[in-house]
Design a protein around this motif. Structure first.
Motif, PDB file in Angstrom:
ATOM      1  N   SER A 244     -11.792  -7.981 -30.084  1.00 15.51           N
ATOM      2  CA  SER A 244     -11.395  -9.377 -29.484  1.00 15.51           C
ATOM      3  C   SER A 244     -12.618  -9.796 -29.589  1.00 15.51           C
ATOM      4  O   SER A 244     -13.217  -9.965 -28.151  1.00 15.51           O
ATOM      5  N   SER A 245     -13.217 -10.567 -30.299  1.00 18.88           N
ATOM      6  CA  SER A 245     -14.688 -10.955 -30.240  1.00 18.88           C
ATOM      7  C   SER A 245     -14.355 -12.391 -29.743  1.00 18.88           C
ATOM      8  O   SER A 245     -13.498 -13.328 -29.961  1.00 18.88           O
ATOM      9  N   ARG A 246     -15.423 -12.981 -29.014  1.00 18.65           N
ATOM     10  CA  ARG A 246     -15.414 -14.323 -28.320  1.00 18.65           C
ATOM     11  C   ARG A 246     -16.709 -14.944 -28.501  1.00 18.65           C
ATOM     12  O   ARG A 246     -17.186 -15.672 -29.548  1.00 18.65           O
TER      13      ARG A 246
ATOM     14  N   ASN B 217     -14.160 -10.180 -37.672  1.00 17.60           N
ATOM     15  CA  ASN B 217     -14.744 -11.542 -37.668  1.00 17.60           C
ATOM     16  C   ASN B 217     -15.052 -11.710 -39.248  1.00 17.60           C
ATOM     17  O   ASN B 217     -14.682 -10.772 -39.986  1.00 17.60           O
ATOM     18  N   GLU B 218     -15.863 -12.939 -39.318  1.00 13.06           N
ATOM     19  CA  GLU B 218     -15.830 -13.277 -40.672  1.00 13.06           C
ATOM     20  C   GLU B 218     -17.293 -13.934 -40.945  1.00 13.06           C
ATOM     21  O   GLU B 218     -17.788 -14.549 -40.249  1.00 13.06           O
ATOM     22  N   LEU B 219     -17.637 -13.790 -42.265  1.00 13.89           N
ATOM     23  CA  LEU B 219     -18.846 -14.359 -42.604  1.00 13.89           C
ATOM     24  C   LEU B 219     -18.878 -14.951 -43.953  1.00 13.89           C
ATOM     25  O   LEU B 219     -18.136 -14.317 -44.711  1.00 13.89           O
ATOM     26  N   PHE B 220     -19.519 -16.069 -44.095  1.00 15.22           N
ATOM     27  CA  PHE B 220     -19.469 -16.879 -45.131  1.00 15.22           C
ATOM     28  C   PHE B 220     -20.788 -17.469 -45.776  1.00 15.22           C
ATOM     29  O   PHE B 220     -21.874 -17.767 -44.948  1.00 15.22           O
ATOM     30  N   LEU B 221     -20.872 -17.343 -47.030  1.00  9.97           N
ATOM     31  CA  LEU B 221     -22.323 -17.623 -47.648  1.00  9.97           C
ATOM     32  C   LEU B 221     -22.006 -19.080 -48.157  1.00  9.97           C
ATOM     33  O   LEU B 221     -21.058 -19.268 -48.998  1.00  9.97           O
TER      34      LEU B 221
ATOM     35  N   ILE C  67      -6.726 -18.860 -41.729  1.00 11.06           N
ATOM     36  CA  ILE C  67      -5.650 -19.190 -41.221  1.00 11.06           C
ATOM     37  C   ILE C  67      -4.994 -17.994 -40.413  1.00 11.06           C
ATOM     38  O   ILE C  67      -4.156 -18.120 -39.394  1.00 11.06           O
ATOM     39  N   ALA C  68      -5.326 -16.912 -41.091  1.00  7.14           N
ATOM     40  CA  ALA C  68      -4.773 -15.557 -40.513  1.00  7.14           C
ATOM     41  C   ALA C  68      -5.460 -15.036 -39.100  1.00  7.14           C
ATOM     42  O   ALA C  68      -5.147 -14.187 -38.408  1.00  7.14           O
ATOM     43  N   ARG C  69      -6.608 -15.625 -38.827  1.00  2.40           N
ATOM     44  CA  ARG C  69      -7.417 -15.452 -37.565  1.00  2.40           C
ATOM     45  C   ARG C  69      -7.278 -16.466 -36.321  1.00  2.40           C
ATOM     46  O   ARG C  69      -7.079 -17.698 -36.887  1.00  2.40           O
ATOM     47  N   THR C  70      -7.417 -16.111 -35.177  1.00  2.00           N
ATOM     48  CA  THR C  70      -7.867 -17.055 -34.226  1.00  2.00           C
ATOM     49  C   THR C  70      -9.530 -17.019 -34.154  1.00  2.00           C
ATOM     50  O   THR C  70      -9.911 -15.796 -33.496  1.00  2.00           O
ATOM     51  N   GLY C  71     -10.121 -17.942 -34.273  1.00  2.00           N
ATOM     52  CA  GLY C  71     -11.556 -18.186 -34.116  1.00  2.00           C
ATOM     53  C   GLY C  71     -12.089 -18.516 -32.687  1.00  2.00           C
ATOM     54  O   GLY C  71     -11.236 -19.344 -32.004  1.00  2.00           O
ATOM     55  N   TRP C  72     -13.111 -17.986 -32.724  1.00  2.00           N
ATOM     56  CA  TRP C  72     -13.791 -18.557 -31.270  1.00  2.00           C
ATOM     57  C   TRP C  72     -15.303 -18.758 -31.355  1.00  2.00           C
ATOM     58  O   TRP C  72     -15.396 -20.088 -31.783  1.00  2.00           O
ATOM     59  N   GLY C  73     -16.153 -18.016 -31.401  1.00  2.00           N
ATOM     60  CA  GLY C  73     -17.488 -18.380 -31.449  1.00  2.00           C
ATOM     61  C   GLY C  73     -17.972 -18.549 -32.925  1.00  2.00           C
ATOM     62  O   GLY C  73     -17.350 -17.924 -33.917  1.00  2.00           O
ATOM     63  N   ALA C  74     -18.850 -19.414 -33.245  1.00  2.00           N
ATOM     64  CA  ALA C  74     -19.072 -19.745 -34.542  1.00  2.00           C
ATOM     65  C   ALA C  74     -20.736 -20.287 -34.537  1.00  2.00           C
ATOM     66  O   ALA C  74     -21.064 -21.048 -33.616  1.00  2.00           O
ATOM     67  N   GLU C  75     -21.289 -20.024 -35.463  1.00  2.00           N
ATOM     68  CA  GLU C  75     -22.659 -20.610 -35.777  1.00  2.00           C
ATOM     69  C   GLU C  75     -22.825 -20.987 -37.221  1.00  2.00           C
ATOM     70  O   GLU C  75     -22.310 -20.224 -38.238  1.00  2.00           O
ATOM     71  N   LEU C  76     -23.487 -21.928 -37.540  1.00  2.00           N
ATOM     72  CA  LEU C  76     -24.116 -22.418 -38.793  1.00  2.00           C
ATOM     73  C   LEU C  76     -25.372 -22.361 -38.843  1.00  2.00           C
ATOM     74  O   LEU C  76     -26.330 -22.886 -38.061  1.00  2.00           O
TER      75      LEU C  76
ATOM     76  N   ASP D 254     -29.843 -23.091 -47.314  1.00  2.00           N
ATOM     77  CA  ASP D 254     -28.547 -23.749 -46.839  1.00  2.00           C
ATOM     78  C   ASP D 254     -28.048 -22.943 -45.849  1.00  2.00           C
ATOM     79  O   ASP D 254     -28.442 -21.738 -45.680  1.00  2.00           O
ATOM     80  N   VAL D 255     -27.090 -23.601 -44.865  1.00  2.00           N
ATOM     81  CA  VAL D 255     -26.584 -23.226 -43.591  1.00  2.00           C
ATOM     82  C   VAL D 255     -25.528 -22.300 -44.198  1.00  2.00           C
ATOM     83  O   VAL D 255     -24.512 -22.817 -45.057  1.00  2.00           O
ATOM     84  N   ASP D 256     -25.413 -21.023 -43.696  1.00  2.00           N
ATOM     85  CA  ASP D 256     -24.348 -20.247 -43.632  1.00  2.00           C
ATOM     86  C   ASP D 256     -23.178 -20.304 -42.518  1.00  2.00           C
ATOM     87  O   ASP D 256     -23.749 -21.019 -41.518  1.00  2.00           O
ATOM     88  N   LEU D 257     -22.215 -19.348 -42.415  1.00  2.00           N
ATOM     89  CA  LEU D 257     -21.250 -19.548 -41.589  1.00  2.00           C
ATOM     90  C   LEU D 257     -20.903 -18.167 -40.903  1.00  2.00           C
ATOM     91  O   LEU D 257     -20.646 -17.301 -41.740  1.00  2.00           O
ATOM     92  N   VAL D 258     -21.037 -18.116 -39.818  1.00  2.00           N
ATOM     93  CA  VAL D 258     -20.366 -16.902 -39.153  1.00  2.00           C
ATOM     94  C   VAL D 258     -19.174 -17.028 -37.864  1.00  2.00           C
ATOM     95  O   VAL D 258     -19.601 -18.018 -37.247  1.00  2.00           O
ATOM     96  N   VAL D 259     -18.058 -16.402 -37.729  1.00  2.00           N
ATOM     97  CA  VAL D 259     -17.348 -16.713 -36.997  1.00  2.00           C
ATOM     98  C   VAL D 259     -16.669 -15.315 -36.296  1.00  2.00           C
ATOM     99  O   VAL D 259     -16.475 -14.243 -36.972  1.00  2.00           O
ATOM    100  N   ALA D 260     -16.428 -15.503 -34.838  1.00  2.00           N
ATOM    101  CA  ALA D 260     -16.014 -14.404 -34.113  1.00  2.00           C
ATOM    102  C   ALA D 260     -14.455 -14.713 -33.990  1.00  2.00           C
ATOM    103  O   ALA D 260     -14.006 -15.576 -33.594  1.00  2.00           O
ATOM    104  N   ASN D 261     -13.749 -13.306 -34.186  1.00  2.00           N
ATOM    105  CA  ASN D 261     -12.051 -13.589 -34.059  1.00  2.00           C
ATOM    106  C   ASN D 261     -11.642 -12.735 -33.259  1.00  2.00           C
ATOM    107  O   ASN D 261     -12.162 -11.728 -32.695  1.00  2.00           O
TER     108      ASN D 261
END
Lengths: 251, 544
Positions: free
Chosen positions: B416-418, B389-393, B340-349, B357-364
């Motif tokens: 300012s990642s995209r 940026n954020e990474l989730f397992l 919620i506190a971030r604006t996300g752009w690129g993401a991959e599973l 299992d698939v994990d998640l990375v997000v560029a903010n």
């Protein structure tokens, strides 16, 4: 220093057993308090009201400040202020506790659930609070509890909101006939609500009524933001809160 | 007590000196020297804050991943040259922009790769603020196609090659956002104090171009049924949503409902985002969708959808259902609230540690100046917009937990990642990351996670077309486990990756079968001998 002390206090009163971090009243790196999005003059006005509430230190002044925060989408700050108000003597404990939950719903559902449950312990007949509680339980993935809550509210009052919630749960569970019945009932009671139309369109597609689903889907505005159907306590808070200029940049 | 602490530390990925890293920023020896050439022109045009993307693909067929980085510039038609980095045989990359011919000087935004002429090498389409550029690949060197038939100069964002009519030729879907120069009111977009959101601009229709098969394209937006649906479009995903063998197109839209274009198998599409549950979030609100990724998050054999959004909104997780519909499960996914506190752009599973299992990375990165800057290397003004940026397992059940502290540079150096792409850049069997940053360098993050299981790479070739079968759906079976993925380069945000499909297999040391549904709904099953390597599956060589 005052802010630091308040933050510590809020940690202590915070959210035992939920994953949400305790609220703070400062705009912190990583926080979502939207004060930073307001023009400088609006920002200063809100900080002045906060300071006045702090000086008066009574329930009414904190409620007023909290309403202003809520009306200006400063939800994290509003939650903190409502909790301050709830902790002070006065006759608005329910409103304060409930609105703290309303304010936190979008960004901290774990805390919101605790706040609303606490409010319901004070006034269990306020149907919108049950509906909000169900929404938050859904947001937390506690679907069975949400379903039970919605079913209980139907015993108190049949609302389109409760029917929509139960319809969505049925959709999620693949109970398509049940979903369609519930959503058609919701649509009859509150026709034109895009949220109901969207869910009903899903149910119709699954029932093979693709043309009806398409027609309904196309009737929904391209841009839509969910608002609660009917909640007098929340609506009064928004009315009473002083509105300031919105964000300097548009959405 | 001590034993309990040791166990707890292991579970938390700690070795006593902090969390065990999963990603480590690659050093200069990797050879990526790209730095974004965007220059603020003072009038806050929206393409500046949207940034630009990246492509990862094997341009010259040497088996090594190459990297193509898109660059913006100082204004419409005043772009900085894109840069192309060729994979070196010994590892790392070298700047081969000049010899490749890919130094496009348009004001670049996105990129798509695909073999448009079925000659066995991958061609490149660059989206620009201005006329887009199509480059034909001839064995690793590229030439601008001057007479492609695509001359629209409206700003375009993402693009994807997709064979919409199954004639064997890759057509082209181009997403468009808005006219950055004109407000919806008709007034010129001037005298701004910060970047505006999409609501104040007049949105554009996307474009669909049919590949005539002779190297040229024709605009079929209107006859295909896409006209008259203006939206501020960004991320594109191509999947066969309804299992009919024909590709459908999902488009993430910024502030208005998302589009799901269902292929009607006659050259037309029907928009069904609402009735399939992905137009709005679960509460019925349109969100500012930016990037998009699909993967089987909960291991049920169905594809789930992840969308990134503006700060103040959650990123949203939609669980795929049995009949081509989705349900918003953000609340129980673990990936919503931290966003919620971030604006996300690129993401991959994808499966970071190959644990199955698939994990998640997000560029903010923010779209408005933040009152409190995060520490990071960005120069002004981009430092004011930088976010971590954020990474989730994935815990194996479809629930994500933040693990950003295990990717130190990825998170702590806010920028300012995209664009964000996941690909095996060092050919070691796990997927690394490359991230683009507005006003900053492109960064590679090497996957250094402890391998938690086996992996499998798959390429699916169509010998008649001499290219990979974009749109093919692949199911890997090992015992009771099934992993599903789809061949295609379009994902994330302004990004294109043509690389082998990557499956983390966990403890499975062999696979029982690979089931493939080729475009056109032709089914084949393949037996594989061995894991921990890339296999090539050729259409017609499996059993039906």
């Amino acid at each position: 220093m005052r802010r630091a002390l308040l933050s510590v206090a809020l940690v202590l009163v915070g959210c035992g057993g939920c994953d949400d971090p305790a609220p703070t009243t400062v705009v912190s790196a990583g926080g979502i308090d939207a004060l930073e999005f307001l023009p400088p003059e609006s920002r200063m006005a809100i900080l002045r009201i906060e300071e006045a509430a702090r000086r008066a230190s009574n329930q009414e002044s904190w409620m007023g400040f909290a309403h202003t925060c809520l009306a200006n989408e400063l939800r994290e700050r509003a939650e903190s202020a409502y909790l301050e108000a709830a902790g002070l003597p006065g006759d608005r404990q329910f409103d304060a506790q409930y609105l703290a939950g309303v304010a936190a719903t979008r960004f901290a559902p774990g805390r919101a659930e605790k706040h609303i449950a606490a409010a319901l312990a004070m006034r269990g007949r306020y149907v919108p609070a049950h509906l909000r509680h169900a929404d938050v339980l859904l947001a937390l993935g506690r679907q069975n509890e949400a379903k039970a809550t919605l079913e209980r509210t139907l015993q108190m009052e049949v609302t389109a909101h409760a029917l929509l919630g139960l319809g969505r749960i049925a959709l999620d569970r693949g109970e398509d006939d049940e979903a369609r019945t519930l959503l058609e009932d919701a649509w009859r009671r509150h026709p034109g609500r895009p949220e109901i139309a969207a869910a009903l369109a899903q149910a119709l597609r699954r029932a093979g009524r693709e043309d009806m689903a398409q027609e309904l889907a196309e009737s929904i505005p391209r841009t839509h933001h969910w608002t609660f159907f009917e909640d007098p306590v929340h609506e009064a808070a928004l009315r009473d809160g002083e509105h300031f200029t919105g964000r300097a940049i548009g959405r | 007590m001590l034993a309990a602490l040791v166990v707890a530390s292991l579970l938390a990925g700690c070795d006593g000196n902090g969390p065990t890293p999963i990603f480590r920023e690659a050093g200069p020896e990797w050879g990526i020297t790209f730095s974004s050439g965007v220059t603020p022109n003072g009038n806050y045009p929206i393409p500046e804050i949207v940034g630009s993307g990246v492509a990862v693909f094997d341009a010259n067929g040497d088996g090594l991943a190459d990297i193509y980085l898109i660059d913006a510039g100082s204004g419409r038609d005043r772009g900085a040259p894109n840069r192309f980095y060729r994979g070196r045989p010994g590892g790392g990359f070298e700047d081969a922009t000049e010899e490749s011919g890919l130094g496009d000087t348009g004001y670049g935004t996105g990129v798509a790769v695909g073999d448009m002429d079925n000659d066995g090498d991958l061609d490149v389409y660059v989206t620009n603020w201005g006329i887009d550029s199509l480059y034909r690949n001839d064995g690793g060197t590229f030439a601008l196609v001057a007479d492609s038939g695509i001359s629209d100069d409206r700003w375009s964002t993402a693009a994807a090659f997709v064979d919409i009519d199954l004639d064997g030729h890759l057509d082209l879907y181009v997403a468009r956002h808005a006219d950055p120069d004109v407000f919806a009111s008709g007034e010129p977009a001037v005298d701004l104090v910060d970047y505006n959101g999409p609501g104040v601009y007049a949105h554009e229709d996307d474009s669909l171009y049919r590949n005539r098969g002779d190297g040229t394209f024709e605009d079929i937006t209107e006859p295909a049924g896409l006209a008259g649906h203006p939206a501020a479009s960004f991320g594109i995903l191509v999947e066969d949503i309804d299992d009919d063998g024909w590709p459908d197109v999902f488009v993430a839209n910024d502030g208005v409902r998302n589009h799901l274009w269902m292929n009607q198998r006659d050259g037309t599409f029907r928009e069904e985002g609402v009735q399939r549950g992905v137009a709005f979030n679960g509460s019925g609100s349109s969100e500012a969708s930016m990037g998009a990724a699909m993967g089987d998050i909960d291991g049920d054999g169905r594809r789930d959808l992840f969308l990134t959004h503006l700060g103040g909104e959650t990123n949203t997780v939609y669980r795929g259902g049995s009949r081509g519909g989705w349900t918003d499960v953000t609340g129980r996914s673990g990936a919503g609230q931290p966003s919620i506190a971030r604006t996300g752009w690129g993401a991959e599973l994808f499966d970071i540690e190959c644990d199955g299992d698939v994990d998640l990375v997000v560029a903010n990165g923010s779209t408005w100046r933040l009152a409190t800057a995060y520490p990071g290397p960005s120069p002004k003004p981009w430092a004011d917009y930088a976010e971590p940026n954020e990474l989730f397992l994935n815990d194996g059940t479809g629930k994500f937990a933040l693990a950003s502290d295990r990717a130190p540079g990825f998170r702590e150096e806010a920028e300012s990642s995209r664009g964000l792409a996941a690909a095996d850049l060092d050919a070691d069997g796990d997927l690394d990351l490359i991230v683009t940053n507005i006003g900053g360098v492109a960064r590679i993050y090497e996957n250094v996670s402890e391998r938690a299981g086996h992996w499998l790479g798959l390429r699916l070739m169509d010998p008649d077309l001499k290219r990979e079968a974009y749109g093919a759906t692949v199911t890997v079976v090992a015992g009771a486990r099934r992993w599903v993925d789809v061949v295609g380069p379009s994902s994330s945000f302004l990004t294109s990756v043509d690389a082998p499909l990557h499956f983390g297999l966990g403890e499975a040391s062999s696979v029982d079968a690979v089931e493939v549904v080729w475009p056109g709904a032709i089914r084949e099953t393949f037996d594989l001998n061995g894991v921990d390597r890339v296999h090539v599956l050729t259409r017609g060589e499996g059993s039906r």
